[in-house]
Scaffold this motif. Structure first.
Motif, PDB file in Angstrom:
ATOM      1  N   ARG A   1       0.830  -1.207   0.000  1.00 47.38           N
ATOM      2  CA  ARG A   1       0.000   0.000   0.000  1.00 47.38           C
ATOM      3  C   ARG A   1       0.862   1.255   0.000  1.00 47.38           C
ATOM      4  O   ARG A   1       0.961   1.955   1.003  1.00 47.38           O
ATOM      5  CB  ARG A   1      -0.940  -0.025   1.193  1.00 47.38           C
ATOM      6  CG  ARG A   1      -1.893  -1.205   1.142  1.00 47.38           C
ATOM      7  CD  ARG A   1      -2.789  -1.269   2.371  1.00 47.38           C
ATOM      8  NE  ARG A   1      -3.576  -2.476   2.370  1.00 47.38           N
ATOM      9  CZ  ARG A   1      -4.695  -2.655   1.700  1.00 47.38           C
ATOM     10  NH1 ARG A   1      -5.182  -1.706   0.936  1.00 47.38           N
ATOM     11  NH2 ARG A   1      -5.348  -3.800   1.774  1.00 47.38           N
ATOM     12  N   HIS A   2       1.489   1.517  -1.125  1.00 49.26           N
ATOM     13  CA  HIS A   2       2.316   2.703  -1.313  1.00 49.26           C
ATOM     14  C   HIS A   2       1.680   3.583  -2.379  1.00 49.26           C
ATOM     15  O   HIS A   2       0.783   3.160  -3.092  1.00 49.26           O
ATOM     16  CB  HIS A   2       3.734   2.310  -1.764  1.00 49.26           C
ATOM     17  CG  HIS A   2       4.425   1.378  -0.828  1.00 49.26           C
ATOM     18  ND1 HIS A   2       4.883   1.772   0.404  1.00 49.26           N
ATOM     19  CD2 HIS A   2       4.731   0.064  -0.944  1.00 49.26           C
ATOM     20  CE1 HIS A   2       5.449   0.748   1.012  1.00 49.26           C
ATOM     21  NE2 HIS A   2       5.367  -0.309   0.215  1.00 49.26           N
TER      22      HIS A   2
ATOM     23  N   SER B   1      13.934 -11.550   2.852  1.00 47.82           N
ATOM     24  CA  SER B   1      13.219 -11.137   4.051  1.00 47.82           C
ATOM     25  C   SER B   1      13.357  -9.629   4.287  1.00 47.82           C
ATOM     26  O   SER B   1      12.389  -8.960   4.660  1.00 47.82           O
ATOM     27  CB  SER B   1      13.746 -11.913   5.260  1.00 47.82           C
ATOM     28  OG  SER B   1      13.146 -11.464   6.439  1.00 47.82           O
ATOM     29  N   ILE B   2      14.533  -9.082   4.065  1.00 43.89           N
ATOM     30  CA  ILE B   2      14.764  -7.645   4.215  1.00 43.89           C
ATOM     31  C   ILE B   2      13.920  -6.873   3.204  1.00 43.89           C
ATOM     32  O   ILE B   2      13.263  -5.887   3.544  1.00 43.89           O
ATOM     33  CB  ILE B   2      16.260  -7.310   4.060  1.00 43.89           C
ATOM     34  CG1 ILE B   2      17.051  -7.876   5.239  1.00 43.89           C
ATOM     35  CG2 ILE B   2      16.474  -5.803   3.914  1.00 43.89           C
ATOM     36  CD1 ILE B   2      18.556  -7.895   5.027  1.00 43.89           C
ATOM     37  N   ILE B   3      13.926  -7.322   1.968  1.00 43.74           N
ATOM     38  CA  ILE B   3      13.136  -6.668   0.916  1.00 43.74           C
ATOM     39  C   ILE B   3      11.655  -6.691   1.296  1.00 43.74           C
ATOM     40  O   ILE B   3      10.954  -5.681   1.204  1.00 43.74           O
ATOM     41  CB  ILE B   3      13.358  -7.353  -0.447  1.00 43.74           C
ATOM     42  CG1 ILE B   3      14.815  -7.257  -0.879  1.00 43.74           C
ATOM     43  CG2 ILE B   3      12.440  -6.747  -1.516  1.00 43.74           C
ATOM     44  CD1 ILE B   3      15.202  -8.246  -1.966  1.00 43.74           C
ATOM     45  N   GLU B   4      11.186  -7.849   1.721  1.00 46.06           N
ATOM     46  CA  GLU B   4       9.775  -7.994   2.100  1.00 46.06           C
ATOM     47  C   GLU B   4       9.409  -7.056   3.242  1.00 46.06           C
ATOM     48  O   GLU B   4       8.343  -6.433   3.232  1.00 46.06           O
ATOM     49  CB  GLU B   4       9.498  -9.445   2.486  1.00 46.06           C
ATOM     50  CG  GLU B   4       8.054  -9.721   2.830  1.00 46.06           C
ATOM     51  CD  GLU B   4       7.828 -11.178   3.146  1.00 46.06           C
ATOM     52  OE1 GLU B   4       6.773 -11.700   2.746  1.00 46.06           O
ATOM     53  OE2 GLU B   4       8.697 -11.811   3.794  1.00 46.06           O
ATOM     54  N   GLN B   5      10.276  -6.934   4.233  1.00 49.58           N
ATOM     55  CA  GLN B   5      10.006  -6.030   5.359  1.00 49.58           C
ATOM     56  C   GLN B   5       9.832  -4.599   4.874  1.00 49.58           C
ATOM     57  O   GLN B   5       8.909  -3.903   5.295  1.00 49.58           O
ATOM     58  CB  GLN B   5      11.140  -6.097   6.377  1.00 49.58           C
ATOM     59  CG  GLN B   5      11.170  -7.368   7.177  1.00 49.58           C
ATOM     60  CD  GLN B   5      12.441  -7.486   8.008  1.00 49.58           C
ATOM     61  OE1 GLN B   5      13.187  -6.536   8.168  1.00 49.58           O
ATOM     62  NE2 GLN B   5      12.686  -8.676   8.528  1.00 49.58           N
ATOM     63  N   VAL B   6      10.726  -4.143   4.005  1.00 53.23           N
ATOM     64  CA  VAL B   6      10.639  -2.775   3.496  1.00 53.23           C
ATOM     65  C   VAL B   6       9.371  -2.593   2.670  1.00 53.23           C
ATOM     66  O   VAL B   6       8.664  -1.591   2.815  1.00 53.23           O
ATOM     67  CB  VAL B   6      11.885  -2.405   2.657  1.00 53.23           C
ATOM     68  CG1 VAL B   6      11.711  -1.061   1.969  1.00 53.23           C
ATOM     69  CG2 VAL B   6      13.137  -2.406   3.523  1.00 53.23           C
TER      70      VAL B   6
ATOM     71  N   ALA C   1       6.008  -4.436   5.415  1.00 53.65           N
ATOM     72  CA  ALA C   1       5.817  -4.234   6.846  1.00 53.65           C
ATOM     73  C   ALA C   1       6.121  -2.820   7.335  1.00 53.65           C
ATOM     74  O   ALA C   1       5.593  -2.404   8.357  1.00 53.65           O
ATOM     75  CB  ALA C   1       6.675  -5.235   7.624  1.00 53.65           C
ATOM     76  N   GLU C   2       6.988  -2.106   6.641  1.00 54.74           N
ATOM     77  CA  GLU C   2       7.377  -0.779   7.111  1.00 54.74           C
ATOM     78  C   GLU C   2       6.383   0.284   6.654  1.00 54.74           C
ATOM     79  O   GLU C   2       5.451   0.010   5.910  1.00 54.74           O
ATOM     80  CB  GLU C   2       8.792  -0.445   6.623  1.00 54.74           C
ATOM     81  CG  GLU C   2       9.849  -1.282   7.303  1.00 54.74           C
ATOM     82  CD  GLU C   2      11.266  -0.909   6.918  1.00 54.74           C
ATOM     83  OE1 GLU C   2      11.468   0.032   6.135  1.00 54.74           O
ATOM     84  OE2 GLU C   2      12.181  -1.578   7.428  1.00 54.74           O
TER      85      GLU C   2
ATOM     86  N   LEU D   1      11.308   3.610  -1.745  1.00 55.86           N
ATOM     87  CA  LEU D   1      11.352   2.169  -1.506  1.00 55.86           C
ATOM     88  C   LEU D   1      12.683   1.572  -1.957  1.00 55.86           C
ATOM     89  O   LEU D   1      13.263   0.738  -1.247  1.00 55.86           O
ATOM     90  CB  LEU D   1      10.186   1.488  -2.208  1.00 55.86           C
ATOM     91  CG  LEU D   1       8.797   1.880  -1.698  1.00 55.86           C
ATOM     92  CD1 LEU D   1       7.718   1.364  -2.639  1.00 55.86           C
ATOM     93  CD2 LEU D   1       8.588   1.376  -0.274  1.00 55.86           C
ATOM     94  N   ALA D   2      13.167   1.980  -3.114  1.00 54.90           N
ATOM     95  CA  ALA D   2      14.456   1.479  -3.611  1.00 54.90           C
ATOM     96  C   ALA D   2      15.584   1.898  -2.672  1.00 54.90           C
ATOM     97  O   ALA D   2      16.467   1.093  -2.340  1.00 54.90           O
ATOM     98  CB  ALA D   2      14.709   1.987  -5.032  1.00 54.90           C
TER      99      ALA D   2
END
Length: 126
Positions: A19-20, A63-68, A71-72, A81-82
């Motif tokens: 949702r961005h 996992s890091i990519i997914e969090q950004v 989840a963030e 985002l990039a």
């Protein structure tokens, strides 16, 4: 002559529903985002020993990519985002020498046809 080895691991077209966006509707409805990353490092220690601990753990990278992405805090811009993703990857995956992140947005409110908008961010350690 000393050799400098550089290798890459790429994760291509990781897809997230998130949702961005600039507009309220984009954030309310959400949309499809695609992410490519290129993770560059010296893979000789891993290649010579076949040791996962000496290379990039791409499950951790994903996992890091997914969090950004999911989840963030939402972002208005794919550039944000990039940038966020690149920063997190290079800080948390310490073996990296450089990282390139591309974020694509498929649903682009342009009033015309366009496959996608894409932002790219690259960071190199010096």
């Amino acid at each position: 002559m000393p050799l400098h080895h550089r290798s890459s691991i790429r994760l291509v077209n990781a897809v997230f529903y998130a949702r961005h966006g600039v507009h309220k509707e984009e954030r309310r409805l959400g949309g499809r985002y695609e992410v490519d990353v290129e993770l560059c490092f010296d893979s000789v220690p891993a290649a010579e020993t076949d040791d996962l601990g000496k290379t990039v753990n791409y499950q951790r990278a994903y996992s890091i990519i997914e969090q950004v992405m999911v989840a963030e805090e939402p972002a208005a811009l794919i550039e944000t985002l990039a940038y966020r993703t690149a920063i997190r990857l290079i800080e948390e995956l310490t073996v990296l020498e450089s990282v390139t992140v591309k974020v694509r947005k498929r649903s682009v409110p342009l009033g015309g046809l366009c496959d996608y908008a894409e932002a790219e961010h690259r960071i190199e350690k010096r």
